[in-house]
Design a protein around this motif. Structure first.
Motif, PDB file in Angstrom:
ATOM      1  N   PRO A 167       0.682  -1.354  -0.061  1.00 56.24           N
ATOM      2  CA  PRO A 167      -0.099  -0.024   0.032  1.00 56.24           C
ATOM      3  C   PRO A 167       0.689   1.009  -0.118  1.00 56.24           C
ATOM      4  O   PRO A 167       0.527   2.211  -0.512  1.00 56.24           O
ATOM      5  CB  PRO A 167      -0.753  -0.108   1.387  1.00 56.24           C
ATOM      6  CG  PRO A 167      -0.542  -1.431   1.766  1.00 56.24           C
ATOM      7  CD  PRO A 167       0.422  -2.367   1.089  1.00 56.24           C
ATOM      8  N   GLY A 168       2.119   1.368   0.625  1.00 59.27           N
ATOM      9  CA  GLY A 168       2.624   2.496   0.674  1.00 59.27           C
ATOM     10  C   GLY A 168       3.787   2.723  -0.385  1.00 59.27           C
ATOM     11  O   GLY A 168       4.624   3.533  -0.404  1.00 59.27           O
ATOM     12  N   PHE A 169       3.606   2.070  -1.680  1.00 59.49           N
ATOM     13  CA  PHE A 169       4.510   2.019  -2.650  1.00 59.49           C
ATOM     14  C   PHE A 169       4.598   3.454  -2.940  1.00 59.49           C
ATOM     15  O   PHE A 169       3.880   4.186  -3.266  1.00 59.49           O
ATOM     16  CB  PHE A 169       4.156   1.220  -3.618  1.00 59.49           C
ATOM     17  CG  PHE A 169       4.990   1.479  -5.035  1.00 59.49           C
ATOM     18  CD1 PHE A 169       6.362   0.742  -4.920  1.00 59.49           C
ATOM     19  CD2 PHE A 169       4.558   1.850  -6.011  1.00 59.49           C
ATOM     20  CE1 PHE A 169       7.162   1.084  -5.870  1.00 59.49           C
ATOM     21  CE2 PHE A 169       5.416   1.954  -7.136  1.00 59.49           C
ATOM     22  CZ  PHE A 169       6.707   1.563  -7.353  1.00 59.49           C
ATOM     23  N   LEU A 170       6.062   3.943  -3.391  1.00 66.50           N
ATOM     24  CA  LEU A 170       6.340   5.143  -3.760  1.00 66.50           C
ATOM     25  C   LEU A 170       6.947   5.094  -5.132  1.00 66.50           C
ATOM     26  O   LEU A 170       8.029   4.414  -5.056  1.00 66.50           O
ATOM     27  CB  LEU A 170       6.804   6.197  -3.048  1.00 66.50           C
ATOM     28  CG  LEU A 170       6.103   6.922  -1.763  1.00 66.50           C
ATOM     29  CD1 LEU A 170       7.161   7.641  -0.962  1.00 66.50           C
ATOM     30  CD2 LEU A 170       4.979   7.588  -2.482  1.00 66.50           C
ATOM     31  N   GLN A 171       6.464   5.678  -6.289  1.00 69.00           N
ATOM     32  CA  GLN A 171       7.337   5.644  -7.537  1.00 69.00           C
ATOM     33  C   GLN A 171       8.737   6.273  -7.124  1.00 69.00           C
ATOM     34  O   GLN A 171       8.606   7.205  -6.759  1.00 69.00           O
ATOM     35  CB  GLN A 171       6.485   6.150  -8.755  1.00 69.00           C
ATOM     36  CG  GLN A 171       7.241   5.961 -10.163  1.00 69.00           C
ATOM     37  CD  GLN A 171       6.369   6.236 -11.170  1.00 69.00           C
ATOM     38  OE1 GLN A 171       4.936   6.203 -11.113  1.00 69.00           O
ATOM     39  NE2 GLN A 171       7.005   6.854 -12.265  1.00 69.00           N
ATOM     40  N   PRO A 172       9.692   5.712  -7.995  1.00 72.23           N
ATOM     41  CA  PRO A 172      10.989   6.351  -7.552  1.00 72.23           C
ATOM     42  C   PRO A 172      11.021   7.877  -8.251  1.00 72.23           C
ATOM     43  O   PRO A 172      10.491   7.668  -9.209  1.00 72.23           O
ATOM     44  CB  PRO A 172      12.119   5.319  -7.873  1.00 72.23           C
ATOM     45  CG  PRO A 172      11.436   4.549  -8.586  1.00 72.23           C
ATOM     46  CD  PRO A 172       9.947   4.482  -8.343  1.00 72.23           C
ATOM     47  N   PRO A 173      11.675   8.781  -7.644  1.00 70.46           N
ATOM     48  CA  PRO A 173      11.607  10.037  -8.202  1.00 70.46           C
ATOM     49  C   PRO A 173      12.375  10.006  -9.844  1.00 70.46           C
ATOM     50  O   PRO A 173      11.825  10.819 -10.724  1.00 70.46           O
ATOM     51  CB  PRO A 173      12.552  11.005  -7.452  1.00 70.46           C
ATOM     52  CG  PRO A 173      12.844  10.072  -6.288  1.00 70.46           C
ATOM     53  CD  PRO A 173      12.368   8.759  -6.394  1.00 70.46           C
ATOM     54  N   ARG A 174      13.346   9.196  -9.987  1.00 68.47           N
ATOM     55  CA  ARG A 174      13.952   9.006 -11.120  1.00 68.47           C
ATOM     56  C   ARG A 174      13.107   8.259 -12.001  1.00 68.47           C
ATOM     57  O   ARG A 174      12.838   7.059 -11.766  1.00 68.47           O
ATOM     58  CB  ARG A 174      15.117   8.401 -11.437  1.00 68.47           C
ATOM     59  CG  ARG A 174      16.510   9.522 -10.971  1.00 68.47           C
ATOM     60  CD  ARG A 174      17.841   8.549 -11.213  1.00 68.47           C
ATOM     61  NE  ARG A 174      18.671   9.001 -10.540  1.00 68.47           N
ATOM     62  CZ  ARG A 174      19.839   9.727 -11.120  1.00 68.47           C
ATOM     63  NH1 ARG A 174      20.077   9.945 -12.397  1.00 68.47           N
ATOM     64  NH2 ARG A 174      20.952  10.267 -10.432  1.00 68.47           N
TER      65      ARG A 174
END
Ligand code: SAM
Ligand code: SF4
Length: 360
Positions: free
Chosen positions: A346-353
């Motif tokens: 649920p807490g997945f964040l797409q990497p900034p790059r």
């Protein structure tokens, strides 16, 4: 640098030590420096280095880059070829056996032949992932320099779909690049395909027929949430299951047991020996067998495609860090590698790059 590193007698690090304050990571770094093997806390041994040679590209695939491109990395931040080779030497001293060149589009790097020759001279096998635009002109020189294998991205065999998908129609150049790689002996020649719903998903069977006809190994890759435009949705992703169902309308597929650290799950086609691969990074992650580490064009080590942090090697390198300091930084990055990419959490964040700046 963390106090534990000092206690262990590790080199004084000029860069930011990601393992600082983590006793398990400190031990792993010490072991890596001692044994020359990059083992993480889950026992995964890292032997495969992916290097992004540039974040720029000759195409604008919708699943990767926006139409107008991206704010490119500033030239002074890009590793020069001698800097790159110094870092490859460090990686080889830590057990790296294979180097895959990628990007962005690696063929855009002007001194690519020198990069390949320089890396090959350090010992590892050198391969490349490419869209093949311009490969026709360089394939033989690259082979002569030591390139042994290529993975070529081919998402469609139709001109109008190529234009819609890559925002320019360069299908003929891609096909010419594939033929040139074949003629230069770059075998086994692998093709990578990302299927997009309502765009090229109807071509799964045609693409496999093309690959079988030429003796190429096709692998379908599930679309991952790494596009700069953040347009990925789970509902729109064409899953591995769906890909197999489409292929089974025309071919009998049987799973080939045991894939080791290779991401592709392989299937024999009509009894073999030809195979087709499915890389289901999202729906069936293979993180438990990951042996990859990544180096970006601006000198950052990444322990995962999806890592939200990275370890700067460029600054310490330019500040005069010695071999042991650089080895310790690479080892520290692996020592803090997470067990999985977490896309399905649920807490997945797409990497900034985006993918093009990480190196796919
Ligand atoms: N430009 C080269 C190419 O296209 O082969 C090398 C770099 S590209 C980032 C490497 C691979 O990543 C390609 O096979 C491409 O299809 C794949 N790729 C890019 N974005 C992706 C995404 N969002 N999901 C899955 N694969 C992706
Ligand atoms: Fe370029 Fe490769 Fe990204 Fe397509 S997938 S835009 S060819 S880097």
């Amino acid at each position: 640098m963390g106090p534990l590193s000092t206690d262990l007698g590790l080199p004084r690090l000029r860069g930011t030590d990601p393992a600082a304050g983590d006793p398990v990571a400190g031990d792993l770094v010490a072991q890596a420096l001692d044994t020359g093997r990059l083992v993480d806390r889950f026992g995964r041994v890292h032997r495969d280095l992916r290097i992004s040679l540039t974040d720029r590209c000759s195409l604008r695939c919708t699943y990767c880059m926006p139409e107008q491109g991206l704010p490119w990395l500033a030239k002074p931040t890009l590793l020069t070829t001698p800097e790159l080779l110094r870092l490859v030497e460090v990686a080889v001293s830590l057990g790296i056996e294979e180097v895959r060149l990628t990007g962005g589009e690696p063929l855009l790097r002007r001194d690519l032949v020198d990069v390949v020759a320089g890396i090959a001279a350090l010992g590892p096998e050198v391969s490349m992932t490419t869209n093949a635009l311009g490969l026709e002109r360089q394939a033989q020189a690259l082979v002569d320099a030591g390139l042994t294998r290529v993975n070529i991205s081919l998402d469609t065999l139709r001109h109008d779909t190529f234009r819609a998908l890559a925002r320019r129609d360069r299908l003929d150049d891609t096909l010419a690049g594939i033929a040139a790689a074949d003629a230069a002996g770059l075998r086994p020649l692998k093709l990578n395909t990302v299927l997009m719903r309502d765009l090229n998903d109807v071509e799964a069977v045609d693409l496999l027929a093309f690959a079988l006809e030429h003796g190429y190994q096709l692998r379908f890759i599930e679309q991952m949430p790494l596009d700069a435009g953040h347009t990925w949705t789970r509902e729109n992703m064409v899953s591995g299951e769906e890909i197999l169902a489409r292929l089974r309308t025309a071919y009998a597929l049987e799973p080939v047991p045991q894939r080791g650290s290779a991401p592709a799950e392989l299937f024999t086609v009509d009894g073999g020996p030809a195979t087709v691969g499915v890389i289901a990074s999202v729906s069936a992650p293979f993180c438990g067998a990951c042996d990859r580490v990544r180096l970006t064009a601006d000198g950052q080590v990444r322990n995962c495609l999806f890592a939200t942090g990275e370890t700067d090697l460029r600054t310490p390198l330019r500040d005069g860090a010695d071999e042991e300091e650089l080895r310790a930084l690479v080892a520290a990055s692996i020592a803090v590698k997470l067990p999985g990419h977490g896309i399905n959490e649920p807490g997945f964040l797409q990497p900034p790059r985006p993918m093009s700046a990480i190196g796919g």
